[in-house]
Design a protein around this motif. Structure first.
Motif, PDB file in Angstrom:
ATOM      1  N   SER A  56      -5.757  13.393   0.596  1.00  0.00           N
ATOM      2  CA  SER A  56      -5.236  12.090   1.002  1.00  0.00           C
ATOM      3  C   SER A  56      -5.748  11.022   0.056  1.00  0.00           C
ATOM      4  CB  SER A  56      -5.616  11.761   2.448  1.00  0.00           C
ATOM      5  OG  SER A  56      -7.005  11.592   2.570  1.00  0.00           O
TER       6      SER A  56
ATOM      7  N   ARG B  51      -5.057   6.533  -0.821  1.00  0.00           N
ATOM      8  CA  ARG B  51      -4.372   5.296  -0.451  1.00  0.00           C
ATOM      9  C   ARG B  51      -4.689   4.268  -1.533  1.00  0.00           C
ATOM     10  NH1 ARG B  51      -5.679   1.374   3.935  1.00  0.00           N
ATOM     11  NH2 ARG B  51      -3.733   0.680   4.900  1.00  0.00           N
TER      12      ARG B  51
ATOM     13  N   ASN C 231       7.280   5.099   3.772  1.00  0.00           N
ATOM     14  CA  ASN C 231       6.808   3.741   3.526  1.00  0.00           C
ATOM     15  C   ASN C 231       8.022   2.814   3.397  1.00  0.00           C
ATOM     16  OD1 ASN C 231       5.939   1.398   2.017  1.00  0.00           O
ATOM     17  ND2 ASN C 231       4.119   2.545   1.362  1.00  0.00           N
TER      18      ASN C 231
ATOM     19  N   ASP D 262      -3.151   0.446  -3.751  1.00  0.00           N
ATOM     20  CA  ASP D 262      -2.233  -0.686  -3.818  1.00  0.00           C
ATOM     21  C   ASP D 262      -1.243  -0.489  -4.961  1.00  0.00           C
ATOM     22  OD1 ASP D 262      -3.528  -2.099  -1.747  1.00  0.00           O
ATOM     23  OD2 ASP D 262      -5.034  -2.818  -3.148  1.00  0.00           O
TER      24      ASP D 262
ATOM     25  N   GLU E 295       0.417   5.592   0.514  1.00  0.00           N
ATOM     26  CA  GLU E 295      -0.478   6.651   0.963  1.00  0.00           C
ATOM     27  C   GLU E 295       0.070   8.010   0.548  1.00  0.00           C
ATOM     28  OE1 GLU E 295      -2.695   8.139   5.092  1.00  0.00           O
ATOM     29  OE2 GLU E 295      -1.388   6.365   5.095  1.00  0.00           O
TER      30      GLU E 295
ATOM     31  N   PHE F 284      -8.666   1.322  -3.172  1.00  0.00           N
ATOM     32  CA  PHE F 284      -8.117   2.661  -3.052  1.00  0.00           C
ATOM     33  C   PHE F 284      -9.135   3.537  -2.332  1.00  0.00           C
ATOM     34  CE2 PHE F 284     -10.926   3.804  -6.403  1.00  0.00           C
ATOM     35  CZ  PHE F 284     -10.801   2.866  -7.401  1.00  0.00           C
ATOM     36  N   GLU F 285      -8.616   4.530  -1.650  1.00  0.00           N
ATOM     37  CA  GLU F 285      -9.453   5.494  -0.964  1.00  0.00           C
ATOM     38  C   GLU F 285      -8.847   6.866  -1.232  1.00  0.00           C
ATOM     39  OE1 GLU F 285      -8.885   4.652   3.106  1.00  0.00           O
ATOM     40  OE2 GLU F 285      -9.094   2.493   2.850  1.00  0.00           O
TER      41      GLU F 285
ATOM     42  N   LYS G 272       0.829  -1.200   0.000  1.00  0.00           N
ATOM     43  CA  LYS G 272       0.000   0.000   0.000  1.00  0.00           C
ATOM     44  C   LYS G 272       0.866   1.253   0.000  1.00  0.00           C
ATOM     45  CE  LYS G 272      -4.276  -1.688   1.952  1.00  0.00           C
ATOM     46  NZ  LYS G 272      -4.907  -1.560   0.640  1.00  0.00           N
TER      47      LYS G 272
ATOM     48  N   HIS H  17      -0.473  12.166   1.040  1.00  0.00           N
ATOM     49  CA  HIS H  17      -1.057  13.026   2.074  1.00  0.00           C
ATOM     50  C   HIS H  17      -0.609  14.473   1.890  1.00  0.00           C
ATOM     51  CE1 HIS H  17      -2.921  13.978   5.887  1.00  0.00           C
ATOM     52  NE2 HIS H  17      -1.820  14.575   6.280  1.00  0.00           N
TER      53      HIS H  17
END
Length: 204
Positions: free
Chosen positions: A160, A162, A101, A164, A82, A200-201, A80, A84
């Motif tokens: 933000s 997120r 990460n 894969d 992210e 994903f978000e 993952k 931000h």
């Protein structure tokens, strides 16, 4: 005397290209910088996080690059990433920031080691700089007064996302813009079963 075609060098680089809708949102930001701040250079490539800076390679031996990066990606685990908020490198660069990460750091180190060993590629001018992954929205054609105005806006904005990381991507310069040449997929079995539909978000 060798033919001209044997000496035809093209530019390539390796990156992570976020999936939609994250890439679509990043592209909207790039277009915003073009329209509001007269900076369009970042539109010459798809939204991406650079892993290996541009290098030159004989186009006739492009299949060797593809084969090498296929070997590198084989069996690697999906992880993952992210994004931000926003960051900047004064006086010209504004970007979406990447959250630290360990998996990404390891991928970057192993990719550079592989490129040196297998392809004899070196990024001499970057060797002393720490890895600072980011997704560029505006850079070399962002004039200093525009940078200051844009950064005053974006340092307060929130974003933000997120997603894969399922592959690395080889990009190739066609003389005008950077295009995706090939994706090198990681091991799909490394993705937990409940996340197989590329999770994903994002919000901003």
């Amino acid at each position: 005397m060798s033919g001209r075609s044997e000496e035809k060098l093209k530019q390539y680089f390796i990156a992570i290209v976020p999936p939609p809708p994250v890439s679509d949102d990043a592209l909207r930001f790039k277009n915003y910088f073009r329209d509001q701040y007269n900076s369009k250079a970042s539109l010459n490539s798809p939204p991406h996080i650079t892993l290996h800076m541009p290098f030159k390679w004989k186009e006739e031996k492009e299949n060797e690059l593809v084969a090498a990066f296929s070997r590198f990606a084989l069996g690697r685990p999906i992880f993952k990433m992210e994004l931000h908020n926003f960051g900047s490198f004064p006086p010209r660069v504004i970007f979406i920031d990447v959250v630290q990460n360990d998996s990404l750091d390891l991928l970057n180190k192993e990719l550079h080691r592989f490129c040196k060993r297998e392809l004899n590629l070196f990024n001499a001018s970057y060797k002393d700089q720490p890895f600072h992954p980011h997704l560029t929205l505006a850079f070399r054609d962002l004039k200093k007064p525009m940078y200051e105005k844009a950064w005053a806006e974006f340092q307060e904005r929130k974003f933000s996302a997120r997603f894969d990381v399922e592959c690395i991507v080889l990009l190739k310069h066609n003389g005008k813009i950077w295009e995706v040449r090939k994706e090198f997929l990681f091991d799909p079995s490394s993705l937990p079963k409940d996340e197989e539909a590329n999770s994903f978000e994002f919000h901003h």
